[in-house]
Design a protein around this motif. Structure first.
Motif, mmCIF file in Angstrom:
data_model
loop_
_atom_site.group_PDB
_atom_site.id
_atom_site.type_symbol
_atom_site.label_atom_id
_atom_site.label_comp_id
_atom_site.label_asym_id
_atom_site.label_seq_id
_atom_site.Cartn_x
_atom_site.Cartn_y
_atom_site.Cartn_z
ATOM 1 N N HIS A 185 26.845 -7.648 28.921
ATOM 2 C CA HIS A 185 27.968 -6.855 28.408
ATOM 3 C C HIS A 185 27.476 -6.031 27.221
ATOM 4 O O HIS A 185 26.634 -6.484 26.446
ATOM 5 C CB HIS A 185 29.107 -7.795 27.992
ATOM 6 C CG HIS A 185 30.374 -7.070 27.676
ATOM 7 N ND1 HIS A 185 30.582 -6.416 26.484
ATOM 8 C CD2 HIS A 185 31.497 -6.860 28.415
ATOM 9 C CE1 HIS A 185 31.779 -5.855 26.495
ATOM 10 N NE2 HIS A 185 32.350 -6.106 27.655
ATOM 11 N N SER A 186 28.028 -4.840 27.041
ATOM 12 C CA SER A 186 27.525 -3.956 25.972
ATOM 13 C C SER A 186 27.674 -4.596 24.588
ATOM 14 O O SER A 186 26.891 -4.310 23.683
ATOM 15 C CB SER A 186 28.235 -2.605 26.009
ATOM 16 O OG SER A 186 29.616 -2.778 25.814
ATOM 17 N N GLU A 187 28.677 -5.470 24.422
ATOM 18 C CA GLU A 187 28.813 -6.140 23.115
ATOM 19 C C GLU A 187 27.648 -7.092 22.894
ATOM 20 O O GLU A 187 27.156 -7.228 21.770
ATOM 21 C CB GLU A 187 30.164 -6.871 23.041
ATOM 22 C CG GLU A 187 31.311 -5.874 22.870
ATOM 23 C CD GLU A 187 32.666 -6.372 23.339
ATOM 24 O OE1 GLU A 187 32.835 -7.582 23.601
ATOM 25 O OE2 GLU A 187 33.573 -5.524 23.465
ATOM 26 N N ARG A 188 27.167 -7.722 23.929
ATOM 27 C CA ARG A 188 26.003 -8.604 23.798
ATOM 28 C C ARG A 188 24.726 -7.771 23.600
ATOM 29 O O ARG A 188 23.820 -8.170 22.882
ATOM 30 C CB ARG A 188 25.873 -9.525 25.006
ATOM 31 C CG ARG A 188 27.065 -10.471 25.128
ATOM 32 C CD ARG A 188 26.685 -11.840 25.594
ATOM 33 N NE ARG A 188 25.661 -12.447 24.808
ATOM 34 C CZ ARG A 188 25.889 -13.239 23.741
ATOM 35 N NH1 ARG A 188 27.105 -13.513 23.338
ATOM 36 N NH2 ARG A 188 24.871 -13.770 23.078
ATOM 37 N N ARG A 189 24.674 -6.625 24.271
ATOM 38 C CA ARG A 189 23.494 -5.765 24.064
ATOM 39 C C ARG A 189 23.478 -5.256 22.620
ATOM 40 O O ARG A 189 22.441 -5.202 21.984
ATOM 41 C CB ARG A 189 23.523 -4.580 25.040
ATOM 42 C CG ARG A 189 23.323 -4.965 26.518
ATOM 43 C CD ARG A 189 23.331 -3.709 27.392
ATOM 44 N NE ARG A 189 23.419 -3.984 28.813
ATOM 45 C CZ ARG A 189 22.439 -3.770 29.690
ATOM 46 N NH1 ARG A 189 21.283 -3.285 29.304
ATOM 47 N NH2 ARG A 189 22.623 -4.024 30.972
ATOM 48 N N ALA A 190 24.668 -4.896 22.094
ATOM 49 C CA ALA A 190 24.729 -4.288 20.758
ATOM 50 C C ALA A 190 24.599 -5.319 19.642
ATOM 51 O O ALA A 190 23.946 -5.053 18.640
ATOM 52 C CB ALA A 190 26.049 -3.528 20.597
#
Ligand code: PEP
Length: 250
Positions: free
Chosen positions: A94-99
């Motif tokens: 998920h982009s929140e985990r990537r960020a």
């Protein structure tokens, strides 16, 4: 015909009592749908949710997993652990985990391979930032993320992978990609898969759209040719609203 998969991503919301209440409210509202209904809940809600969803058509997923089976990884949860309690789905990258948590294309690929080897159903997130969209890089970004996520997978493994196209600028912002843009971007992803794995595989992969999906826009989005349902954040926290999204075709 690809099935529509509509998955809620609760993020860091709801304690077990709230999860149980939610499932009790949602279950009768979605019992007649032909769409796949998934709730990706916090780790602490998984077991309660699984028990409570047992005699319903609601499937339960986690929001992350580690790619190692066990070991000195404080605070992490492995795919084996998810599998051991009966979890069916897992969101990866998920982009929140990537960020916020250093998730990379490489860790996404490792997690995806592990999830598939365990028979978990992965939902792999890809998507561009606003800058990347505005500077015309969206196609390059999403196709590269897709290629790297799937690297080394066999055709049948790719077919079992769900991809969620989630433009970062549309997540939790109330801004939704237009249905045309979302469909076009998902077609780019499908074409990339076709280049590497062939047309049959590309045509069978489920690719969702995610980013401020709500009951008011779900039908428009999910009726597009290449959009196979959605990954839903904020609007999945309310059972009535989420049920309307699941039942968009009723
Ligand atoms: C998400 O968390 O994957 C998401 C799409 O969130 P929202 O629906 O709130 O934009």
């Amino acid at each position: 015909m690809r099935k529509k998969v509509i998955a809620g991503n609760w993020k860091m919301n709801k304690v077990p009592n709230e999860a149980i209440e939610f499932i009790s409210e949602l279950a009768p509202l979605v019992k007649d749908t032909e769409n796949e209904v998934v709730l990706c809940v916090p780790y602490t809600d998984l077991f309660y949710s699984l028990l409570h969803a047992q005699d319903t058509n609601i499937k339960i997923g986690a929001q992350n997993m580690h790619y190692e089976e066990k070991g000195a990884y404080t605070g992490e949860v492995s795919g084996e652990m998810l599998k051991s309690i009966g979890v069916e789905y897992v969101i990866i990258g998920h982009s929140e985990r990537r960020a916020y948590y250093g998730e990379t294309d490489e860790t996404v690929n490792k997690k995806l391979k592990k999830a598939l080897s365990l028979g978990l159903k992965p939902i792999v997130c890809v998507g561009e930032s606003l800058n990347q969209r505005e500077s015309g890089e969206a196609k390059e970004v999403v196709t590269t993320q897709t290629r790297l996520a799937l690297e080394g997978l066999k055709n049948d493994e790719v077919e079992k992978t769900i991809i969620a196209y989630e433009p970062i600028w549309a997540i939790g912002t109330g801004k939704t990609a237009t249905k045309e843009d979302a469909n076009e971007t998902i077609k780019w992803i499908r074409e990339e898969i076709e280049k590497i794995y062939g047309k049959d595989v590309a045509e069978s992969v489920i690719i969702q759209y995610g980013g401020s999906v709500k009951s008011g826009n779900a039908k428009d989005l999910f009726e597009m040719s290449d959009i196979d349902g959605g990954l839903v954040g904020g609007a999945s926290l309310d059972a009535q609203e989420f049920a309307k999204i699941v039942n968009y075709d009723k």
